[in-house]
Design a protein around this motif. Structure first.
Motif, PDB file in Angstrom:
ATOM      1  N   HIS A 106      10.347   1.558   5.838  1.00  0.00           N
ATOM      2  CA  HIS A 106       9.612   0.786   6.831  1.00  0.00           C
ATOM      3  C   HIS A 106       8.129   0.887   6.516  1.00  0.00           C
ATOM      4  O   HIS A 106       7.635   1.975   6.211  1.00  0.00           O
ATOM      5  N   GLU A 107       7.445  -0.238   6.579  1.00  0.00           N
ATOM      6  CA  GLU A 107       5.990  -0.234   6.409  1.00  0.00           C
ATOM      7  C   GLU A 107       5.398  -1.336   7.276  1.00  0.00           C
ATOM      8  O   GLU A 107       5.707  -2.512   7.088  1.00  0.00           O
ATOM      9  N   VAL A 108       4.571  -0.923   8.221  1.00  0.00           N
ATOM     10  CA  VAL A 108       3.877  -1.858   9.094  1.00  0.00           C
ATOM     11  C   VAL A 108       2.449  -1.364   9.236  1.00  0.00           C
ATOM     12  O   VAL A 108       2.227  -0.229   9.684  1.00  0.00           O
ATOM     13  N   ALA A 137       0.837  -1.202   0.000  1.00  0.00           N
ATOM     14  CA  ALA A 137       0.000   0.000   0.000  1.00  0.00           C
ATOM     15  C   ALA A 137       0.873   1.254   0.000  1.00  0.00           C
ATOM     16  O   ALA A 137       0.568   2.238  -0.670  1.00  0.00           O
ATOM     17  N   GLY A 138       1.979   1.222   0.756  1.00  0.00           N
ATOM     18  CA  GLY A 138       2.887   2.366   0.799  1.00  0.00           C
ATOM     19  C   GLY A 138       3.540   2.641  -0.545  1.00  0.00           C
ATOM     20  O   GLY A 138       3.691   3.800  -0.953  1.00  0.00           O
ATOM     21  N   GLU A 139       3.922   1.585  -1.248  1.00  0.00           N
ATOM     22  CA  GLU A 139       4.506   1.755  -2.582  1.00  0.00           C
ATOM     23  C   GLU A 139       3.479   2.328  -3.552  1.00  0.00           C
ATOM     24  O   GLU A 139       3.786   3.242  -4.325  1.00  0.00           O
ATOM     25  N   VAL A 142       7.248   4.731   6.107  1.00  0.00           N
ATOM     26  CA  VAL A 142       8.358   5.678   6.113  1.00  0.00           C
ATOM     27  C   VAL A 142       9.051   5.579   4.754  1.00  0.00           C
ATOM     28  O   VAL A 142       9.460   4.493   4.336  1.00  0.00           O
ATOM     29  N   VAL A 143       9.154   6.714   4.076  1.00  0.00           N
ATOM     30  CA  VAL A 143       9.778   6.782   2.750  1.00  0.00           C
ATOM     31  C   VAL A 143      11.006   7.672   2.830  1.00  0.00           C
ATOM     32  O   VAL A 143      10.958   8.771   3.391  1.00  0.00           O
ATOM     33  N   TYR A 146       1.581   9.530  -5.487  1.00  0.00           N
ATOM     34  CA  TYR A 146       2.013  10.862  -5.076  1.00  0.00           C
ATOM     35  C   TYR A 146       2.960  11.447  -6.126  1.00  0.00           C
ATOM     36  O   TYR A 146       2.821  12.607  -6.535  1.00  0.00           O
ATOM     37  N   VAL A 147       3.926  10.648  -6.574  1.00  0.00           N
ATOM     38  CA  VAL A 147       4.888  11.132  -7.568  1.00  0.00           C
ATOM     39  C   VAL A 147       4.171  11.463  -8.876  1.00  0.00           C
ATOM     40  O   VAL A 147       4.478  12.469  -9.521  1.00  0.00           O
ATOM     41  N   GLU A 148       3.195  10.649  -9.265  1.00  0.00           N
ATOM     42  CA  GLU A 148       2.414  10.948 -10.474  1.00  0.00           C
ATOM     43  C   GLU A 148       1.653  12.261 -10.318  1.00  0.00           C
ATOM     44  O   GLU A 148       1.597  13.068 -11.262  1.00  0.00           O
TER      45      GLU A 148
END
Length: 119
Positions: A71-73, A4-6, A78-79, A12-14
């Motif tokens: 990190h993704e939980v 989901a984070g990816e 965190v990016v 967001y970048v798009e």
């Protein structure tokens, strides 16, 4: 399989590349909080987030962004990134994101640290 984070970070970048108000607003829940630094006054809700974004937008083609999920939980992401503005400056970025079950952000906080320009 992407997380989901990816998915959110790619979207967001798009949105950053297009500066399209609909794409920007679609990233955030109705009560989302967007902080441009940890101690800034938050922009609350998509309308305020879009307005703030468009007031301080980066023109397409004037920057590049590399990133990775540190990190993704659960809903916590965190990016780490690096934004390069070849004509003027570079930044190291750290983003803290909280996601709703539908994949939109409920909270986004960014840190950016200026670094010597290599261009």
């Amino acid at each position: 399989m992407t997380t989901a984070g990816e998915n959110w970070t790619k979207a967001y970048v798009e949105a950053w590349e297009s500066n399209d108000p609909e794409h920007i607003g679609a990233l955030f829940t109705d009560d989302a909080r967007y902080l441009t630094s940890p101690d800034s006054e938050p922009r609350v809700g998509p309308a305020a987030i879009v307005a703030g974004w468009l007031d301080d937008l980066d023109e397409p083609g004037t920057w590049s962004f590399e990133w990775k999920i540190l990190h993704e939980v659960g809903d916590f992401v965190v990016v780490q990134g690096r934004t390069e503005y070849p004509a003027e400056r570079d930044y190291l970025n750290l983003w803290i994101i909280r996601l709703a079950p539908d994949g939109r952000a409920t909270e986004f906080t960014e840190w950016y640290m200026s670094r010597p320009h290599e261009g």
